[in-house]
Design an enzyme around this catalytic site. Structure first.
Site, short mmCIF file in Angstrom:
data_model
loop_
_atom_site.label_atom_id
_atom_site.label_comp_id
_atom_site.label_asym_id
_atom_site.label_seq_id
_atom_site.Cartn_x
_atom_site.Cartn_y
_atom_site.Cartn_z
N CYS A 130 0.84 -1.20 0.00
CA CYS A 130 0.00 0.00 0.00
C CYS A 130 0.87 1.25 0.00
O CYS A 130 0.63 2.19 -0.78
CB CYS A 130 -0.92 -0.01 1.22
SG CYS A 130 -2.11 1.36 1.26
N CYS A 131 1.90 1.26 0.86
CA CYS A 131 2.80 2.41 0.91
C CYS A 131 3.55 2.58 -0.42
O CYS A 131 3.79 3.70 -0.86
CB CYS A 131 3.81 2.24 2.04
SG CYS A 131 3.15 2.51 3.70
N CYS A 215 -1.23 7.78 7.59
CA CYS A 215 -2.56 7.50 7.04
C CYS A 215 -3.47 6.96 8.13
O CYS A 215 -3.02 6.25 9.05
CB CYS A 215 -2.44 6.49 5.90
SG CYS A 215 -1.61 7.15 4.43
N CYS A 218 -3.61 3.12 9.37
CA CYS A 218 -2.38 2.55 9.93
C CYS A 218 -1.79 3.39 11.06
O CYS A 218 -0.60 3.28 11.36
CB CYS A 218 -1.35 2.34 8.83
SG CYS A 218 -1.88 1.21 7.54
N CYS A 241 7.62 3.91 5.94
CA CYS A 241 6.72 3.67 4.81
C CYS A 241 7.46 3.20 3.57
O CYS A 241 6.85 2.70 2.63
CB CYS A 241 5.92 4.93 4.48
SG CYS A 241 6.95 6.30 3.91
#
Length: 252
Positions: A130-131, A215, A218, A241
């Protein structure tokens, strides 16, 4: 002819080397943060500059320091699509309060989101992926245009940042950009004192127990006595990240 070849080698090679980072760390040893920023920005010691900012709990300090020298330095913000609403509102408030003139919002590739994170839930089972989609790749695309970036990293935030220098070479690719950490030796009291002295706006989530803000899926509040970054990716073996690497060591 020899001159042309020499220019070609400079233009296509890495912008900076580890030797350059060592030289700059030695050059500014004993200098204040403000003195260092003024020299780097006004004397063009690091080429095309940008600030990478999360507009998080302590971002106002670095942004204010840089704006005092040149409010037109580009400020790169990764608009991941997963931020707290409070962060987006704080970004806009801080830009106006400090007088920043060049906010650049960076977005993930829509096509990649559709193929790799169609549900928007990749953070729940693959936070690294995702990062990568929402932060690492958008920033990498933007940094092609810059020779050096300022970061807000500080040694007290985490054990993985304890030994970082002011100047280091960005090893995320082979471009040889400089990564500059003006606040690396500031402690929490200095940050707080600067915020008070200059009456800087506060991120609203700090009062709710978020000393480090990423975010929303998280990031959790941090308990008293915990590492300030303990609320980031809680439950995962993950501390950064991907923009910064854990355990990066200094060149001095």
């Amino acid at each position: 002819m020899n001159e042309v070849r020499a220019i070609d080698r400079i233009d296509t090679g890495p912008r900076f080397s580890e030797h350059d980072a060592v030289r700059l760390n030695r050059m500014f040893r004993g200098s204040s943060t403000q003195e260092m920023l003024e020299s780097v920005i006004r004397d063009n010691l690091a080429g095309e500059l940008a600030v990478v900012s999360s507009f998080g709990a302590e971002s106002a300090v670095l942004l204010h320091l840089i704006a005092q020298v040149d409010p037109g330095v580009p400020v790169l913000f990764l608009e991941t699509g997963k931020h707290f609403p409070e962060t987006l509102a704080y970004r806009d408030e801080l830009v106006e309060a400090i007088g920043l003139k060049n906010l650049v919002n960076l977005y993930p590739c829509l096509g990649e989101l559709e193929t790799r994170d169609e549900s928007g839930l990749r953070w729940s089972y693959d936070p690294d992926g995702c990062c990568e989609i929402r932060k690492v790749k958008p920033l990498a695309r933007a940094l092609v245009n810059y020779d050096a970036t300022f970061t807000g990293r500080k040694a007290f935030q985490s054990s993985t940042r304890a030994n970082l220098p002011r100047f280091e070479v960005d090893t995320s690719d082979k471009q040889g950009r400089l990564k500059i950490n003006p606040l690396i030796d500031w402690n929490a009291s200095q940050i707080e004192g600067y915020m008070i002295q200059h009456d800087l706006p506060r991120h609203p989530l700090v009062a709710q127990g978020y000393p480090s803000i990423g975010c929303s899926p998280c990031t959790r509040p941090v308990a008293i006595g915990e590492d300030p970054r303990a609320g980031r990716w809680a439950g995962w073996d993950k501390t950064e990240c991907g923009i910064h690497k854990p355990g990066e060591e200094p060149f001095l």
